[in-house]
Design an enzyme around this catalytic site. Structure first.
Site, mmCIF file in Angstrom:
data_model
loop_
_atom_site.group_PDB
_atom_site.id
_atom_site.type_symbol
_atom_site.label_atom_id
_atom_site.label_comp_id
_atom_site.label_asym_id
_atom_site.label_seq_id
_atom_site.Cartn_x
_atom_site.Cartn_y
_atom_site.Cartn_z
ATOM 1 N N GLY A 122 0.786 -1.227 0.000
ATOM 2 C CA GLY A 122 0.000 0.000 0.000
ATOM 3 C C GLY A 122 0.817 1.275 0.000
ATOM 4 C CE1 TYR A 123 2.806 1.789 4.391
ATOM 5 C CE2 TYR A 123 5.054 0.966 4.424
ATOM 6 C CZ TYR A 123 3.871 1.223 5.072
ATOM 7 O OH TYR A 123 3.750 0.930 6.412
ATOM 8 C CD GLN A 124 4.484 6.221 -0.851
ATOM 9 O OE1 GLN A 124 3.510 6.591 -0.204
ATOM 10 N NE2 GLN A 124 5.542 5.652 -0.293
ATOM 11 N NE ARG A 154 4.669 3.102 9.387
ATOM 12 C CZ ARG A 154 5.644 2.411 8.864
ATOM 13 N NH1 ARG A 154 5.419 1.246 8.299
ATOM 14 N NH2 ARG A 154 6.871 2.872 8.866
#
Length: 349
Positions: free
Chosen positions: A61-63, A349
């Site tokens: 899900g990060y970038q 987060r």
């Protein structure tokens, strides 16, 4: 010098500092203007490796997966696969997947395959359930995770953003069914947010579950002197959402961190992490500058006295749950769809 330890009930040997990679990735595919491009991400990762960091945490899900890609490229160039411990995380099923009848098992299979492709790896060392999915049976989650461990795509599994009862319930089900158990918890824990001490820390101590908390420096608040600022402090709206409401009471602790740092002749980062290292296995520390990871590593060698630890802790007052865990609370009460995973992006987060 870096120190190492076993990660809970596993054979993984990890550095006492875990490099958090949420700050790496294409900024056009995320919410954060302070995200580093690949060139600068590689510099930070390489410096961490030079300092003995072998534990890296990212997420699909990060970038939009570009954090995984940048990490995978750097580790391919600068490290041997067997010398590093790589953790990544997966999100709950989307509403589109639920409507299409995609099961929890199928979702996890799709997620791990995508993450492995992004990382350019055959397996991850730790695969983390990013947040509790109230719309997918727990059996399906644990069965799906067990299948990818048996297939060799993940060595161990962890969980993030859950309550102690949820972790205990999941591992009890795993034991009953002969599934692999969670060996780690990545929760919100730092010197100005200590709610994990109520129940989670006790469960982890009893069952030897590793604590690898995020937000270990409270979005930079525990590393900055009063009045000092940074681009992230100014622009990280999610961190402001988590901490602004308690800023006045937290400031007392932050000032004590600054005072103790001056006494020891070290940075506030070192004091804050030295305290946290007395509580947990390996805090996840985000780094967007070389000095960030350098300061984090120095904390490993800094010892605080029991009196200093008590003095830092004494002003703390209970905090309300914020961020993902506040959403988790509402979902537990029956408010469904309180977060949107969209195209597998997640804020904070």
């Amino acid at each position: 010098m870096m120190q190492y330890t076993k990660l809970g009930n596993s054979e993984l040997t990890v550095s006492r500092i875990c490099m958090g990679c949420m700050g790496f990735g294409d900024p056009h595919n995320g919410q954060h203007s302070w995200t580093l491009d690949e060139e600068h991400s590689r510099e930070i990762i390489k410096r961490g490796l030079e300092l003995g960091v072998n534990f890296f945490d990212t997420a699909i899900g990060y970038q939009s997966g570009t954090s995984e890609q940048y990490l995978g490229h750097a580790l391919w160039d600068f490290a041997r696969r067997k010398d590093v411990v790589v953790a990544t995380k997966f999100l709950p099923r989307t509403q589109e997947e639920i409507a299409a009848g995609i099961t929890g098992q199928q979702h996890i299979q799709n997620m791990i395959d995508t993450s492995l492709f992004n990382l350019g790896m055959d397996y991850v060392d730790l695969y983390i359930y990013h947040m509790w999915d109230y719309e997918t049976p727990l059996y399906d989650i644990m069965d799906g995770l067990n299948r990818i461990v048996r297939a060799g795509k993940a060595r161990y599994i962890g969980i993030s953003n859950c309550f102690a009862y949820q972790l205990a319930k999941a591992n009890a089900l795993a034991e009953k069914e002969g599934f692999t158990k969670f060996i780690s918890i990545q929760g919100h824990y730092n010197l100005i947010f200590r709610e994990e001490e109520r129940e989670m820390a006790k469960l982890c101590a009893e069952d030897n579950i590793a604590m690898t908390p995020y937000s270990s420096l409270a979005g930079g608040r525990l590393s900055k002197h009063p009045g000092e600022t940074s681009k992230r402090l100014e622009e990280d709206s999610y961190a402001r959402f988590k901490y602004d409401a308690t800023a006045q009471q937290d400031q007392i602790i932050i000032e004590r961190v600054a005072e103790l740092a001056e006494k020891h002749g070290v940075s506030m980062t070192e004091i804050s992490l030295a305290w946290l290292l007395t509580k947990v296995t390996s805090p996840v520390v985000g780094a967007t500058r070389r000095r960030h990871i350098e300061g984090a590593v120095k904390a490993v060698e800094l010892g605080l006295t029991l009196e200093e630890i008590s003095w830092l802790e004494e002003p703390y007052v209970p905090h309300k749950l914020v961020g993902v865990m506040a959403q988790n609370t509402r979902a537990a009460a029956g408010e469904q769809h309180v977060w949107s995973t969209g195209n597998q992006k997640i804020q904070g987060r």
